[in-house]
Write an enzyme that holds these catalytic residues in place. Sequence first.
Site, short mmCIF file in Angstrom:
data_model
loop_
_atom_site.label_atom_id
_atom_site.label_comp_id
_atom_site.label_asym_id
_atom_site.label_seq_id
_atom_site.Cartn_x
_atom_site.Cartn_y
_atom_site.Cartn_z
N HIS A 194 -15.53 24.63 119.74
CA HIS A 194 -16.61 23.85 119.17
C HIS A 194 -16.38 22.35 119.40
CE1 HIS A 194 -18.18 27.44 117.67
NE2 HIS A 194 -18.52 27.10 116.43
N HIS A 219 -10.13 25.08 111.99
CA HIS A 219 -9.03 24.79 112.91
C HIS A 219 -8.02 23.82 112.29
CE1 HIS A 219 -10.56 26.91 116.47
NE2 HIS A 219 -11.76 26.51 116.11
#
Length: 262
Positions: free
Chosen positions: A155, A214
């Site tokens: 992303h 993340h």
Amino acid sequence: MEHLERCEWLLRGTLVRAAVRRYLPWALVASMLAGSLLKELSPLPESYLSNKRNVLNVYFVKVAWAWTFCLLLPFIALTNYHLTGKAGLVLRRLSTLLVGTAIWYICTSIFSNIEHYTGSCYQSPALEGVRKEHQSKQQCHQEGGFWHGFDISGHSFLLTFCALMIVEEMSVLHEVKTDRSHCLHTAITTLVVALGILTFIWVLMFLCTAVYFHNLSQKVFGTLFGLLSWYGTYGFWYPKAFSPGLPPQSCSLNLKQDSYKK
């Protein structure tokens, strides 16, 4: 149509400015670092945007390159043909999308391979009990396991690259002037608004990734890949003769190149 034109006028005054192209990369880096720091030190409470099944993530981010490709294709074709009237030049400029597709494919493949070769299959999300018999992420998930490896943020990479690419291509609007009677007016106006909205979605979801998902190193590598992909094309390769070229500008190529050095 009047509301659409007002929205397009507002976007011309923001995303098309040279300052936006110059400072957006730094803004993305700063927001990624700040969001990651917030995630580690004082995590935000769960929200709709922290759910991976939210509408923006499922229907936009998951297919971010498809959205970017499908909107930039007619935008580049119409604006470049309007300015130059040369089909050959338009085709040359459209090849930027082929380059972008290659970058997307190569980078995501690299990320997938890194996660595969650094990962192992575990019995629980707490990373307990290694299942040595499962040698791939797909096989691990099929058997109810949990794969854990170094998962570079796709992303962070793709949203960075797409947002910067759109802003670069929209710089052509400095030269595009159409009135209501022009045959391309409605199409270009609609595409400008759509691309502007898409850019804001990409930036918003980039921020959500920084805050909710993340770890820092995974987002740093993802963002770095996005920045290198953007600068390697628009900052280094495209100003050269044998390339897809930059968006048409009335100013000289040297001035365009200098803007990257400031």
